[in-house]
Design an enzyme around this catalytic site. Structure first.
Site, PDB file in Angstrom:
ATOM      1  N   ASP A  77       0.870  -1.169   0.000  1.00  0.00           N
ATOM      2  CA  ASP A  77       0.000   0.000   0.000  1.00  0.00           C
ATOM      3  C   ASP A  77       0.913   1.227   0.000  1.00  0.00           C
ATOM      4  OD1 ASP A  77      -2.453   1.563   0.418  1.00  0.00           O
ATOM      5  OD2 ASP A  77      -1.677   1.849   2.444  1.00  0.00           O
ATOM      6  N   ASP A 133      -0.197   5.121   0.979  1.00  0.00           N
ATOM      7  CA  ASP A 133      -0.462   6.076   2.063  1.00  0.00           C
ATOM      8  C   ASP A 133      -0.516   5.379   3.414  1.00  0.00           C
ATOM      9  OD1 ASP A 133      -1.561   8.769   0.530  1.00  0.00           O
ATOM     10  OD2 ASP A 133      -2.051   6.927  -0.540  1.00  0.00           O
ATOM     11  N   ASP A 149      -1.633  -0.960   5.990  1.00  0.00           N
ATOM     12  CA  ASP A 149      -1.812  -0.304   7.288  1.00  0.00           C
ATOM     13  C   ASP A 149      -3.266  -0.156   7.695  1.00  0.00           C
ATOM     14  OD1 ASP A 149      -2.302   3.167   6.959  1.00  0.00           O
ATOM     15  OD2 ASP A 149      -2.241   1.797   5.263  1.00  0.00           O
TER      16      ASP A 149
END
Length: 222
Positions: free
Chosen positions: A7, A9, A169
């Protein structure tokens, strides 16, 4: 061949400052002032533009879904004008990517940021050539947690899904990994901090120096 799908961001980079600035441009243009705060709203920022607009309008006294739709393109435009001023890669992230590549792994990005903005950001940060593929929110007709973007990221990187894992995250990243049937590694240093452990990923990543060992542990190559 092992493939690691990241991922963007909140996983590879802390993008929250520039995302929050873009949302606040929208709020200021409406005469509402800065409704989001750096630091405290980072977890919302990495969930995307609509999440930030929703939170801001909540604080302003109410949510108008039509206004969120109207402001979303304005937020993207503001972000495109200034998306790398405050953004930095997490400590050791690029070193870990380079180490994986040196060991023969493929590396890709699968993000729910629009593809053009993701490419622009990684380019401005000088790291585009480190990744074998990049799939954004609008690369395909669907986005994470649908498994199709993950599959596309691995295939375009030249890897195989059965020998891959997801580094993320959020619940979206965890759900993506489960939908694909691959291991999930969630970072403990992102905006959600150690609360991310509640999602029970296959592994927690406390620092990028530990990633290569986790990859070899979780992806077995016969």
């Amino acid at each position: 061949m092992r493939t690691v799908v990241f991922d963007l961001d909140g996983t590879l980079a802390d993008t929250s400052g520039d995302l929050i600035n873009a949302a606040n441009v929208c709020f200021r243009n409406l005469g509402l002032g800065d409704l989001l705060q750096h630091g405290q709203d980072a977890a919302t920022a990495v969930r995307g533009g609509r999440a930030m607009l929703t939170l801001g309008f909540e604080r302003a006294g109410g949510i108008d879904p039509a206004e969120i739709d109207r402001q979303y393109p304005n937020l993207l435009a503001a972000y495109a004008e200034d998306l790398s001023t405050h953004t930095t890669f997490y400590d050791g992230a690029l070193d870990a990517v380079r180490e994986l590549r040196e060991q023969g792994c493929k590396v890709a990005i699968c993000t729910n940021k629009p593809e053009a903005l993701a490419v622009q950001l990684i380019t401005e940060l000088g790291a585009l050539d480190l990744f074998d593929a990049l799939i954004g929110a609008d690369t395909l007709p669907v986005r994470k947690p649908d498994p199709a973007p993950y599959h596309a990221a691995v295939e375009r990187a030249g890897g195989t899904v059965e020998r891959s894992l997801m580094v993320g995250d959020t619940l979206t990243d965890q759900s993506t990994a489960r939908a694909v049937g691959v291991p999930s590694v969630l970072v403990a240093f992102g905006p959600q901090g150690r609360k991310i452990a509640d999602l029970q990923p296959d592994a927690l990543l406390h620092h990028y120096r530990d990633l290569t060992a986790l990859v070899h542990e979780l992806i077995k190559v016969n």
